[in-house]
Design a protein around this motif. Structure first.
Motif, PDB file in Angstrom:
ATOM      1  N   GLU A  97       0.815  -1.222   0.000  1.00  0.00           N
ATOM      2  CA  GLU A  97       0.000   0.000   0.000  1.00  0.00           C
ATOM      3  C   GLU A  97       0.850   1.274   0.000  1.00  0.00           C
ATOM      4  O   GLU A  97       0.378   2.338  -0.399  1.00  0.00           O
ATOM      5  CB  GLU A  97      -0.972   0.014   1.169  1.00  0.00           C
TER       6      GLU A  97
ATOM      7  N   HIS B 131       0.628   2.591  -5.386  1.00  0.00           N
ATOM      8  CA  HIS B 131      -0.078   3.661  -6.090  1.00  0.00           C
ATOM      9  C   HIS B 131       0.708   4.206  -7.282  1.00  0.00           C
ATOM     10  O   HIS B 131       0.156   4.920  -8.116  1.00  0.00           O
ATOM     11  CB  HIS B 131      -0.354   4.817  -5.123  1.00  0.00           C
ATOM     12  N   HIS B 132       1.991   3.916  -7.352  1.00  0.00           N
ATOM     13  CA  HIS B 132       2.849   4.536  -8.375  1.00  0.00           C
ATOM     14  C   HIS B 132       2.371   4.157  -9.777  1.00  0.00           C
ATOM     15  O   HIS B 132       2.084   2.995 -10.057  1.00  0.00           O
ATOM     16  CB  HIS B 132       4.309   4.118  -8.175  1.00  0.00           C
TER      17      HIS B 132
END
Length: 95
Positions: A77, A81-82
């Protein structure tokens, strides 16, 4: 427990290309050892990579078109997100 990663290494188009790749890889401090055997690249880690270190590896893997599945065990987490998990560098730049 020794953390290791093995991946088919990149194709280099010049000695400078190869030097740039390994120079970048050596700057990622969590990596304790880098070994090559034919086209296979082996890395050993001092500890579990931080989110920032995983993202550095992700960028390097994308730029030299390495198989991202080798990094999946480190995806979480904090780094998941990248954009480069989902898109190539060229696609990310156009977005």
């Amino acid at each position: 427990m020794q953390l290791e990663l093995s991946v088919v290494g990149p194709v280099f188009f010049s000695p400078d290309d190869e030097e740039t790749f390994f120079s970048w890889l050596r700057r990622i401090e969590v990596i304790s050892q880098i070994r090559g055997q034919h086209r296979l690249l082996h890395m050993e880690f001092k500890h579990t990579p931080s989110a920032e270190e995983v993202i550095s590896l992700l960028v390097l893997f994308r730029r030299w078109q390495l198989d991202l599945s080798a990094l999946e065990p480190f995806r979480n987490e904090d780094n998941g997100h990248h954009i480069l998990w989902q898109r190539s560098v060229a696609e990310a730049v156009r977005k």
